[in-house]
Design a protein around this motif. Structure first.
Motif, short mmCIF file in Angstrom:
data_model
loop_
_atom_site.label_atom_id
_atom_site.label_comp_id
_atom_site.label_asym_id
_atom_site.label_seq_id
_atom_site.Cartn_x
_atom_site.Cartn_y
_atom_site.Cartn_z
N GLY A 1 0.80 -1.22 0.00
CA GLY A 1 0.00 0.00 0.00
C GLY A 1 0.83 1.27 0.00
O GLY A 1 1.86 1.35 0.68
N GLY A 2 0.38 2.24 -0.77
CA GLY A 2 1.05 3.54 -0.84
C GLY A 2 0.55 4.48 0.23
O GLY A 2 0.15 4.06 1.31
N LYS A 3 0.57 5.77 -0.09
CA LYS A 3 0.11 6.76 0.89
C LYS A 3 -0.74 7.80 0.20
O LYS A 3 -0.59 8.08 -0.99
CB LYS A 3 1.30 7.42 1.59
N ALA A 4 -1.63 8.40 0.98
CA ALA A 4 -2.48 9.47 0.48
C ALA A 4 -1.72 10.78 0.52
O ALA A 4 -0.67 10.90 1.17
CB ALA A 4 -3.75 9.56 1.33
N ASP A 5 -2.22 11.78 -0.21
CA ASP A 5 -1.60 13.10 -0.20
C ASP A 5 -1.52 13.64 1.22
O ASP A 5 -2.50 13.61 1.97
CB ASP A 5 -2.41 14.07 -1.06
N GLN B 1 2.85 11.02 5.75
CA GLN B 1 4.30 10.86 5.85
C GLN B 1 4.73 9.42 5.66
O GLN B 1 5.87 9.14 5.30
CB GLN B 1 4.79 11.36 7.23
N PHE B 2 3.82 8.49 5.91
CA PHE B 2 4.14 7.07 5.85
C PHE B 2 3.22 6.35 4.86
O PHE B 2 2.07 6.73 4.69
CB PHE B 2 3.98 6.42 7.23
N THR B 3 3.76 5.33 4.23
CA THR B 3 2.92 4.49 3.38
C THR B 3 2.27 3.40 4.25
O THR B 3 2.73 3.11 5.36
CB THR B 3 3.74 3.78 2.29
N GLU B 4 1.20 2.83 3.73
CA GLU B 4 0.56 1.71 4.43
C GLU B 4 1.53 0.54 4.57
O GLU B 4 1.61 -0.09 5.63
CB GLU B 4 -0.69 1.28 3.67
N LEU C 1 10.50 -9.73 5.85
CA LEU C 1 9.47 -8.74 5.55
C LEU C 1 9.81 -8.01 4.25
O LEU C 1 10.97 -7.70 3.98
CB LEU C 1 9.35 -7.72 6.68
N LEU C 2 8.79 -7.75 3.45
CA LEU C 2 8.95 -6.97 2.23
C LEU C 2 7.82 -5.96 2.15
O LEU C 2 6.65 -6.34 2.22
CB LEU C 2 8.92 -7.88 1.00
N ALA C 3 8.15 -4.70 2.03
CA ALA C 3 7.15 -3.65 1.89
C ALA C 3 7.05 -3.23 0.43
O ALA C 3 8.04 -2.80 -0.16
CB ALA C 3 7.50 -2.45 2.77
N VAL C 4 5.88 -3.37 -0.15
CA VAL C 4 5.62 -2.91 -1.52
C VAL C 4 4.82 -1.62 -1.38
O VAL C 4 3.60 -1.64 -1.21
CB VAL C 4 4.85 -3.97 -2.34
N GLU C 5 5.53 -0.50 -1.45
CA GLU C 5 4.94 0.79 -1.10
C GLU C 5 4.30 1.48 -2.30
O GLU C 5 4.58 2.64 -2.60
CB GLU C 5 6.01 1.68 -0.48
N GLU C 6 3.42 0.76 -2.97
CA GLU C 6 2.74 1.30 -4.14
C GLU C 6 1.27 0.94 -4.09
O GLU C 6 0.89 -0.08 -3.53
CB GLU C 6 3.35 0.72 -5.42
N GLY C 7 0.46 1.80 -4.70
CA GLY C 7 -0.95 1.50 -4.85
C GLY C 7 -1.83 2.32 -3.94
O GLY C 7 -1.60 2.40 -2.73
N VAL C 8 -2.85 2.93 -4.53
CA VAL C 8 -3.85 3.65 -3.76
C VAL C 8 -5.14 2.85 -3.69
O VAL C 8 -6.10 3.27 -3.04
CB VAL C 8 -4.14 5.04 -4.36
N ASP C 9 -5.18 1.71 -4.37
CA ASP C 9 -6.32 0.81 -4.28
C ASP C 9 -5.82 -0.62 -4.48
O ASP C 9 -4.63 -0.85 -4.73
CB ASP C 9 -7.42 1.17 -5.29
N THR C 10 -6.72 -1.58 -4.37
CA THR C 10 -6.32 -2.99 -4.44
C THR C 10 -5.70 -3.34 -5.77
O THR C 10 -4.71 -4.07 -5.84
CB THR C 10 -7.54 -3.90 -4.19
N LEU C 11 -6.27 -2.83 -6.85
CA LEU C 11 -5.77 -3.17 -8.18
C LEU C 11 -4.34 -2.70 -8.38
O LEU C 11 -3.47 -3.48 -8.82
CB LEU C 11 -6.68 -2.58 -9.26
N GLU C 12 -4.05 -1.45 -8.07
CA GLU C 12 -2.69 -0.93 -8.21
C GLU C 12 -1.72 -1.71 -7.31
O GLU C 12 -0.60 -2.05 -7.73
CB GLU C 12 -2.64 0.55 -7.85
#
Length: 209
Positions: free
Chosen positions: A85-89, A92-95, A113-124
């Motif tokens: 999960g990414g972060k909203a405008d 400071q932190f991504t999900e 642990l692996l953080a995939v810090e992309e996506g504002v919704d499930t599809l992304e």
């Protein structure tokens, strides 16, 4: 002729309405059924779908997912937990970052642990996870999310090239009351049908987009 034509049109419209109703009901039933399942096959990774975080602190919905992922990891379902999960405008932190920090504090080693810090919704997010899996030669995952979100998450993961099963959390606000459950099923039904029809996702409440 006019009466016959009108009768035919009426039957066609009635048949179309019935088909739509059956599609909606069957989809909602499938979402309900998938929500009741709990698949935990040995996999390459446990993938935790992100939800809201507040200044690095996971929301109650996200925390419930993370705690379930922790239990799966401790049971040996997979050697790695992927937070997504990414972060909203303005955040400071991504999900993903917040989830990784939570699990690190809970005792999971950083190299697991692996953080995939992309996506504002499930599809992304699922597309980003699919790319991360490709890079590492992984192919299978157990998805952790809310029960009502599981079927759409599985479909999107599979479309991203991942062999996906789901182990939904049974804790948190999304499962507290029957009214809440009914509302989530309705929203997920609309979201799932939209995705199957257009290939697109929708933004919404945590775990809905």
């Amino acid at each position: 002729m006019g009466v016959r034509a009108g009768s035919l049109v009426g039957r066609v419209v009635g048949a179309l309405v019935l088909a739509v109703v059956l599609l909606v009901v069957s989809t909602a039933t499938a979402i309900w059924w998938t929500a009741r399942q709990d698949a935990q096959p040995a996999s390459d990774a446990i993938v935790v779908l992100g939800s809201a975080q507040y200044n690095g602190v996971p929301s109650s919905i996200f925390e419930a997912r993370l705690e379930h992922a922790l239990a799966l990891y401790e049971e040996g379902v997979a050697p790695v937990v992927v937070t997504v999960g990414g972060k909203a405008d303005g955040d400071q932190f991504t999900e993903a970052e917040s989830g990784r920090a939570y699990l690190t504090e809970a005792g999971i080693p950083e190299d697991a642990l692996l953080a995939v810090e992309e996506g504002v919704d499930t599809l992304e997010s699922m597309r980003a996870v699919g790319a991360a899996f490709d890079e590492r030669g992984w192919s299978s995952a157990v998805l952790v999310t809310d029960p009502w979100h599981a079927m759409r998450a599985e479909r999107m993961a599979e479309d991203a090239g991942i062999t996906a099963d789901s182990s939904p959390t049974r804790q948190g606000p999304a499962v507290q009351t029957r009214a809440t459950q009914f509302r989530y099923i309705l929203r997920e039904t609309a979201a799932y049908l939209l995705y199957r029809a257009t290939g697109e996702s929708i933004a919404g409440a945590p775990g809905i987009g």
